[in-house]
Design an enzyme around this catalytic site. Sequence first.
Site, PDB file in Angstrom:
ATOM      1  N   CYS A 160       0.828  -1.213   0.000  1.00 49.39           N
ATOM      2  CA  CYS A 160       0.000   0.000   0.000  1.00 49.39           C
ATOM      3  C   CYS A 160       0.865   1.267   0.000  1.00 49.39           C
ATOM      4  CB  CYS A 160      -0.953  -0.013   1.184  1.00 49.39           C
ATOM      5  SG  CYS A 160      -0.177  -0.433   2.765  1.00 49.39           S
TER       6      CYS A 160
HETATM    7  N1  LIG Z   1      -4.751  -4.105   4.590  1.00 51.73           N
HETATM    8  C1  LIG Z   1      -4.158  -3.422   3.606  1.00 51.73           C
HETATM    9  O1  LIG Z   1      -4.346  -2.201   3.464  1.00 51.73           O
HETATM   10  C2  LIG Z   1      -3.233  -4.141   2.648  1.00 51.73           C
HETATM   11  C3  LIG Z   1      -2.719  -3.411   1.571  1.00 51.73           C
HETATM   12  C4  LIG Z   1      -1.864  -4.048   0.674  1.00 51.73           C
HETATM   13  C5  LIG Z   1      -1.494  -5.364   0.876  1.00 51.73           C
HETATM   14  N2  LIG Z   1      -1.975  -6.040   1.954  1.00 51.73           N
HETATM   15  C6  LIG Z   1      -1.532  -7.427   2.133  1.00 51.73           C
HETATM   16  O2  LIG Z   1      -2.614  -8.299   1.833  1.00 51.73           O
HETATM   17  C7  LIG Z   1      -2.553  -9.460   2.679  1.00 51.73           C
HETATM   18  C8  LIG Z   1      -3.878  -9.570   3.452  1.00 51.73           C
HETATM   19  O3  LIG Z   1      -4.001  -8.389   4.245  1.00 51.73           O
HETATM   20  P1  LIG Z   1      -5.301  -8.076   5.097  1.00 51.73           P
HETATM   21  O4  LIG Z   1      -5.156  -6.683   5.550  1.00 51.73           O
HETATM   22  O5  LIG Z   1      -6.528  -8.494   4.363  1.00 51.73           O
HETATM   23  O6  LIG Z   1      -5.081  -9.073   6.337  1.00 51.73           O
HETATM   24  P2  LIG Z   1      -6.196  -9.667   7.313  1.00 51.73           P
HETATM   25  O7  LIG Z   1      -7.365  -8.767   7.338  1.00 51.73           O
HETATM   26  O8  LIG Z   1      -5.499  -9.947   8.588  1.00 51.73           O
HETATM   27  O9  LIG Z   1      -6.629 -11.053   6.611  1.00 51.73           O
HETATM   28  C9  LIG Z   1      -5.755 -12.143   6.516  1.00 51.73           C
HETATM   29  C10 LIG Z   1      -6.437 -13.286   5.798  1.00 51.73           C
HETATM   30  O10 LIG Z   1      -5.520 -14.387   5.665  1.00 51.73           O
HETATM   31  C11 LIG Z   1      -6.079 -15.572   6.276  1.00 51.73           C
HETATM   32  N3  LIG Z   1      -4.966 -16.294   6.905  1.00 51.73           N
HETATM   33  C12 LIG Z   1      -4.151 -15.856   7.907  1.00 51.73           C
HETATM   34  N4  LIG Z   1      -3.184 -16.759   8.157  1.00 51.73           N
HETATM   35  C13 LIG Z   1      -3.402 -17.807   7.304  1.00 51.73           C
HETATM   36  C14 LIG Z   1      -2.743 -19.056   7.084  1.00 51.73           C
HETATM   37  N5  LIG Z   1      -1.657 -19.409   7.772  1.00 51.73           N
HETATM   38  N6  LIG Z   1      -3.254 -19.887   6.133  1.00 51.73           N
HETATM   39  C15 LIG Z   1      -4.353 -19.552   5.413  1.00 51.73           C
HETATM   40  N7  LIG Z   1      -5.026 -18.374   5.592  1.00 51.73           N
HETATM   41  C16 LIG Z   1      -4.546 -17.518   6.516  1.00 51.73           C
HETATM   42  C17 LIG Z   1      -7.087 -15.047   7.280  1.00 51.73           C
HETATM   43  O11 LIG Z   1      -8.061 -16.060   7.475  1.00 51.73           O
HETATM   44  P3  LIG Z   1      -8.721 -16.455   8.906  1.00 51.73           P
HETATM   45  O12 LIG Z   1     -10.166 -16.136   8.765  1.00 51.73           O
HETATM   46  O13 LIG Z   1      -8.471 -17.906   9.036  1.00 51.73           O
HETATM   47  O14 LIG Z   1      -8.022 -15.635   9.956  1.00 51.73           O
HETATM   48  C18 LIG Z   1      -7.648 -13.842   6.529  1.00 51.73           C
HETATM   49  O15 LIG Z   1      -8.596 -14.270   5.570  1.00 51.73           O
HETATM   50  C19 LIG Z   1      -1.336  -9.249   3.605  1.00 51.73           C
HETATM   51  O16 LIG Z   1      -0.220  -9.911   3.086  1.00 51.73           O
HETATM   52  C20 LIG Z   1      -1.122  -7.746   3.561  1.00 51.73           C
HETATM   53  O17 LIG Z   1       0.207  -7.369   3.822  1.00 51.73           O
HETATM   54  C21 LIG Z   1      -2.860  -5.463   2.826  1.00 51.73           C
END
Ligand SMILES: NC(=O)c1ccc[n+]([C@@H]2O[C@H](COP(=O)([O-])OP(=O)(O)OC[C@H]3O[C@@H](n4cnc5c(N)ncnc54)[C@H](OP(=O)(O)O)[C@@H]3O)[C@@H](O)[C@H]2O)c1
Length: 346
Positions: A150
């Site tokens: 981001c």
């Molecule tokens: N948030 C942002 O603004 C943003 C921007 C750019 C990139 N990203 C990247 O996008 C990715 C997701 O971010 P997010 O903000 O959506 O995170 P999040 O809200 O914490 O969601 C994480 C997701 O991954 C799943 N998960 C976690 N550990 C896992 C594992 N070991 N095996 C399988 N599934 C697993 C979780 O499922 P459960 O329901 O099982 O917990 C949940 O669906 C990250 O790598 C982050 O760095 C995020």
Amino acid sequence: MLRVAICGGSGYAGAELLRILAAHPKVKITVATSEKSAGKRVTDLFPYLHRYENLVYEPLDREKIISRADLFFMALPHAASQVAVDFFVSQGKKVIDLSADYRLREPRIYEEWYKVPHMFPGTLKKAVYGLPELHRKKIAKASLVANPGCYPTGAIIGLTPAIKNGLIKLNSIVIDSKSGASGAGRQSEVSFSYCEVNEGFKAYSVASHRHTPEIEQELSAVAGKGVRVNFTPHLVPMDRGILTTVYAQLAKSMEGKGIHEIYRTAYGKEPFTRVLEMGKFPNVKNVRGTNLCELGVAVNKRTGTLIVIAAIDNLVKGASGQAVHNMNIMMGFDEKEALNAIALFP
Ligand SMILES: NC(=O)c1ccc[n+]([C@@H]2O[C@H](COP(=O)([O-])OP(=O)(O)OC[C@H]3O[C@@H](n4cnc5c(N)ncnc54)[C@H](OP(=O)(O)O)[C@@H]3O)[C@@H](O)[C@H]2O)c1
């Protein structure tokens, strides 16, 4: 119809993918994964996603889901993504990884900043950095796209025309970013919870944020030589949005108007990057829920400094919107498909 799986569909980025893709006429979501919420419906977690009332979360069982989708969005935390991405790519599927696992070209640098080894250097070599403004042609041919972080999205877009045109001294770049709390994800730590964030405003990961090598990698490629930056992220009490202010010393004396024209030319044909009129500067409120990156450009004549301000929504242009844009490019769809319709967030 393109069959699409969303791995990590219970997180913020995954939910945003579902929201955006609900408007895509050429996509059918066939799989959404969650470990903790397996068996629950998408609407149990996100009632506003009523379009998906029959979609039920299931665990990320690679063997079980591989034949049910043509393209896989991976919205998992870094390190959790590596194995599944390698598996899907090796089976000939298209993959867009939103985590940091395939963004850094050097496995050594990935390990240095993320503290885990990269297990698949061969697959890493296939990854294309998914910033359409820089790599559109490569994205079109890619089987694996590493969707940008981001913070890097606004910073790289904000600095590229200046570097490409030799306008700034490369050793003088300062990137000051402020993000809403959704940047840390839905499963984030106490320091990102409401009472910690509300009414506060603080810097974090000072001189050590993991997006630093990603910004430097892409800016170095633009410059054709190594670029180092000072990058400081801040947390502000809003749920989404990133405002990035970039400062750099001008390499030679130039008027703001000339630089503004260079930026307008650089991004004139881009569907989602918009250079505002001279004297106007972006506000995260105006890009909320959209895939836009809005830029404001100015010169401080007194100090010989270029100032560029970039506003994005971290969950859209900074994550899921950009991922859908990449999918559209990879699949030869209209680049704006599903992304033009999303204006202000409900
Ligand atoms: N948030 C942002 O603004 C943003 C921007 C750019 C990139 N990203 C990247 O996008 C990715 C997701 O971010 P997010 O903000 O959506 O995170 P999040 O809200 O914490 O969601 C994480 C997701 O991954 C799943 N998960 C976690 N550990 C896992 C594992 N070991 N095996 C399988 N599934 C697993 C979780 O499922 P459960 O329901 O099982 O917990 C949940 O669906 C990250 O790598 C982050 O760095 C995020």
